[in-house]
Design an enzyme around this catalytic site. Sequence first.
Site, PDB file in Angstrom:
ATOM      1  N   ARG A  29       8.219   6.030  -1.336  1.00 42.63           N
ATOM      2  CA  ARG A  29       8.549   6.178   0.125  1.00 42.63           C
ATOM      3  C   ARG A  29       7.341   5.876   1.045  1.00 42.63           C
ATOM      4  NH1 ARG A  29      13.100   9.317  -0.042  1.00 42.63           N
ATOM      5  NH2 ARG A  29      13.268  10.598  -2.045  1.00 42.63           N
ATOM      6  N   ASP A  30       7.591   5.390   2.035  1.00 43.68           N
ATOM      7  CA  ASP A  30       6.569   4.955   3.102  1.00 43.68           C
ATOM      8  C   ASP A  30       5.733   6.379   3.582  1.00 43.68           C
ATOM      9  OD1 ASP A  30       6.137   2.159   4.926  1.00 43.68           O
ATOM     10  OD2 ASP A  30       5.091   4.196   5.578  1.00 43.68           O
ATOM     11  N   VAL A  96      -0.384  -4.318   4.974  1.00 39.63           N
ATOM     12  CA  VAL A  96      -0.844  -4.223   3.613  1.00 39.63           C
ATOM     13  C   VAL A  96      -0.259  -5.685   3.037  1.00 39.63           C
ATOM     14  CG1 VAL A  96      -0.221  -3.335   1.335  1.00 39.63           C
ATOM     15  CG2 VAL A  96      -0.475  -1.931   3.422  1.00 39.63           C
ATOM     16  N   HIS A 100       6.178  -6.577   0.420  1.00 38.31           N
ATOM     17  CA  HIS A 100       6.858  -5.450   0.159  1.00 38.31           C
ATOM     18  C   HIS A 100       8.028  -5.776   1.182  1.00 38.31           C
ATOM     19  CE1 HIS A 100       3.752  -4.681   3.153  1.00 38.31           C
ATOM     20  NE2 HIS A 100       4.611  -4.179   3.958  1.00 38.31           N
ATOM     21  N   HIS A 102      10.854  -3.406   3.184  1.00 37.03           N
ATOM     22  CA  HIS A 102      10.971  -2.192   3.762  1.00 37.03           C
ATOM     23  C   HIS A 102      12.641  -1.930   3.936  1.00 37.03           C
ATOM     24  CE1 HIS A 102       7.160  -1.551   6.168  1.00 37.03           C
ATOM     25  NE2 HIS A 102       6.948  -2.813   6.152  1.00 37.03           N
TER      26      HIS A 102
HETATM   27  P1  AMP Z   1       3.601  -3.577   6.704  1.00 35.25           P
HETATM   28  O1  AMP Z   1       2.987  -3.248   7.931  1.00 35.25           O
HETATM   29  O2  AMP Z   1       4.825  -4.455   6.670  1.00 35.25           O
HETATM   30  O3  AMP Z   1       2.507  -4.379   6.047  1.00 35.25           O
HETATM   31  O4  AMP Z   1       4.024  -1.972   5.924  1.00 35.25           O
HETATM   32  C1  AMP Z   1       2.942  -1.474   5.229  1.00 35.25           C
HETATM   33  C2  AMP Z   1       3.422  -0.137   5.082  1.00 35.25           C
HETATM   34  O5  AMP Z   1       2.972   0.470   3.903  1.00 35.25           O
HETATM   35  C3  AMP Z   1       3.473   0.817   6.375  1.00 35.25           C
HETATM   36  O6  AMP Z   1       4.687   1.221   6.800  1.00 35.25           O
HETATM   37  C4  AMP Z   1       2.481   1.825   5.934  1.00 35.25           C
HETATM   38  O7  AMP Z   1       3.133   3.198   6.420  1.00 35.25           O
HETATM   39  C5  AMP Z   1       2.720   1.993   4.189  1.00 35.25           C
HETATM   40  N1  AMP Z   1       1.721   2.464   3.382  1.00 35.25           N
HETATM   41  C6  AMP Z   1       0.593   2.141   3.428  1.00 35.25           C
HETATM   42  N2  AMP Z   1      -0.290   2.726   2.590  1.00 35.25           N
HETATM   43  C7  AMP Z   1       0.481   3.536   1.927  1.00 35.25           C
HETATM   44  C8  AMP Z   1       0.520   4.668   0.885  1.00 35.25           C
HETATM   45  N3  AMP Z   1      -0.560   4.746   0.148  1.00 35.25           N
HETATM   46  N4  AMP Z   1       1.753   5.036   0.471  1.00 35.25           N
HETATM   47  C9  AMP Z   1       2.794   4.825   0.853  1.00 35.25           C
HETATM   48  N5  AMP Z   1       2.981   3.870   2.035  1.00 35.25           N
HETATM   49  C10 AMP Z   1       1.860   3.292   2.549  1.00 35.25           C
END
Ligand code: AMP
Length: 114
Positions: A29-30, A96, A100, A102
Amino acid sequence: MSGSIFEKIIQREIPADIVFEDETLIAFRDRSPQAPVHVLFVPKHRYDTLNDVPSTEAELLGTLMLAARNYAQSIGMAEDGYRLVMNCNRNGGQTVYHIHLHLLGGAPLTGGFA
Ligand code: AMP
């Protein structure tokens, strides 16, 4: 490059709410959900961005999509629908640098997702 935060989750160095895992990918989960259901599908082999994925890894990308589809089905979300998003680089809103997918759903999604 040092380990991504998602590699730390894969290695159990930091906690996450893991909903699925197999030899290829992990899903959790995000931590900042943008929808009632917001799960990230992350390949265990790291590519920083979609731009870095070689065409020989097309199967990996399909595996991510099907894992997300299967999860949506398993929680009864598939018929109502959902959204799959992969952000790439700065203008795509990527934060990140470990690819990944979503999975967003659980309610009507209006507008964009960044
Ligand atoms: P993006 O902006 O597409 O790179 O998405 C990165 C996602 O990773 C964001 O929606 C963050 O909320 C999520 N995220 C970052 N660190 C963590 C974590 N430790 N656990 C869960 N989700 C995370």
